[in-house]
Design an enzyme around this catalytic site. Structure first.
Site: not given
Ligand SMILES: [Zn+2]
Ligand SMILES: *[C@@H]1O[C@H](CO)[C@@H](O)[C@H](O)[C@H]1NC(C)=O
Ligand SMILES: *[C@@H]1O[C@H](CO)[C@@H](O)[C@H](O)[C@H]1NC(C)=O
Length: 432
Positions: A182-184, A257, A310-311, A365, A387
């Protein structure tokens, strides 16, 4: 001339993060199952983007676009979901983060004699890649840099294999850690490069080198990572396009995903314009195929897989798609708790304690097609999503203040050390 240059710099500074003008972020609290159920439809309806998912005992953090804020608040109140403002102006919070990163850079560059290290600040992709190459060249006896494929946009996807026996001793368990899918989630790659540092440059746990072979992949998704630096700070997905016409307008697939296990059945979308787009098919992304191939190549002796996100200060284990327990649930939980305790022993008092548990149940989730579930499904006995600790709750900035990166990488390493040793014990026992 000098003034012209300055003017140009300011123009760039002002243009940054403009897409987030008017956005707000909220802490969101759910304390009952009914509230959890009420929150789910709001996510799609108002395009809510959870930076951190709420647990029943801890608030989450959500980004809300300007035109949905009023309706979101109204529906949250009606459902008894608690909310409070985190950043009233996301753009200025991000501008403030940039100042902190620039200040951190001045300090660390001065301290390191001009050198930038991948674990002392939020760094551009080049700094991380250069570090891996440097490690491979300086320590050829233990470290091998592998670049098996290029990303969709053509950046090499690089990882380091670390071994005192050049991966030839089949009795050694393998530990695989990846980051940056996840890039961010910018705190993720530094925890992986710090692990490289601790296994090659500053060895204080030599048993970890003798006993295990290591595979460390700091940035699974280089295109997205780069884009989150240059264009869109909250970019999460890859940058690929496909034959779905919407994908031209909304590029990128959610890498977490995209794995081929109960793919696209829950907590994922076939709409390319969502943040949880599962892709046109399982393993459509070269980035996830690289991770898949590493897992399969070493499957017989991979004892532990960690994927850094994160996070939320959580250590999560399968099954994330349906909340059921795996046959190895006891081992997963015991080792998870041991890792969390080790981290806790080095954590700062103002950081939240790690929560350990089943992925789906902790965050209420369910998600399909994650790497954590996939690794476990194909046979990795211990598979976890970390995380990592996140934002500072002190106001101004949005993301974790870069001065805490050092703290996070060090405490996370404590978790890795304990996880590896426990995994080694388990793996050895399984094979006698
Ligand atoms: Zn992530
Ligand atoms: C490790 O093994 C590979 C072949 O798998 C070989 O190309 C490489 O030279 C070896 N490295 C060392 C340091 O022995
Ligand atoms: C290695 O780490 C220890 C503990 O943090 C530190 O005291 C020492 O200075 C480091 N050594 C090197 C060569 O970086």
């Amino acid at each position: 001339m000098k003034f012209l240059v300055l003017g140009a710099l300011f123009a760039v500074a002002y243009a940054k993060h403009e897409e987030y003008i008017g956005w707000k972020s909220y802490y969101v609290g759910v304390s009952t199952d009914d509230q959890v159920k009420a929150l789910a439809p709001l996510v799609a309806e108002y395009e809510l983007d959870f930076i951190s998912h709420p647990t029943l005992s801890r608030e989450g953090l959500v980004l809300v676009k300007p035109h949905y804020q009023a309706a979101f608040i109204q529906d949250a109140e009606a459902a008894g979901i608690s909310y409070r403002i985190h950043a009233d102006d996301v753009k200025s919070a991000l501008d403030y983060d940039d100042q902190l990163i620039a200040a951190q850079k001045r300090t660390t560059v001065a301290r390191n004699g001009g050198r930038q290290l991948p674990y002392d600040n939020y760094q551009e992709l080049d700094v991380i890649d250069d570090y891996l190459d440097y490690i491979g060249e300086k320590y050829p006896d233990v470290a091998t840099v592998v670049s098996p494929a290029k990303s969709f946009e053509g950046h090499p996807i690089k990882y380091v294999k670390i071994s005192t026996t050049n991966f030839t001793d089949d009795s050694k368990p393998v530990i695989f850690i990846d980051g940056g899918i996840h890039a961010r989630e910018w705190i993720s790659p530094p925890t992986v490069t710090w692990a490289i540092h601790k296994l090659v440059e500053n060895i204080t746990e030599s048993d970890l080198l003798d006993r295990f072979d290591w595979i460390l992949l700091p940035v699974v998704n280089p295109d997205g990572y780069k884009f989150s630096h240059t264009n869109n700070r909250f970019w999460r997905k890859t940058r690929s396009t496909n034959s779905n016409p919407l994908s031209q307008i909304c590029p990128g697939v959610d890498g977490n995903r995209n794995y081929d296990f109960v793919w696209n059945t829950v907590g994922a979308s076939i709409n390319p314009c969502t943040e949880i787009y599962a892709g046109p098919s399982a393993f459509s992304e070269i980035e996830t195929r690289v991770v898949r191939d590493i897992l399969h190549e070493n499957l017989a002796r991979t004892a532990l897989y960690l994927t850094m996100h994160s996070f939320g200060s959580m250590i999560l284990y399968p099954w994330g798609h349906d909340g059921s327990l795996s046959q190895n649930a006891l081992g997963l939980h015991t080792v998870g708790v041991a890792m969390a305790n080790a981290i806790h022993s080095k954590a700062l008092p103002n950081f939240p304690n790690y929560v350990v548990g089943n992925s789906a149940l902790v965050i209420n989730y369910y998600i399909a097609g994650s790497s954590e579930d996939y690794a476990h499904y194909i046979g990795v006995p211990l598979s976890y999503t970390y995380e990592l600790p996140g934002f500072s709750s002190t106001g101004n900035g949005f993301h974790l203040d870069p001065r805490y990166i050092d703290q996070v990488v060090r405490e996370t390493w404590e978790g890795i050390v304990v996880g590896a040793r426990r995994a080694g014990d388990l793996f050895t026992n399984l094979n006698v």
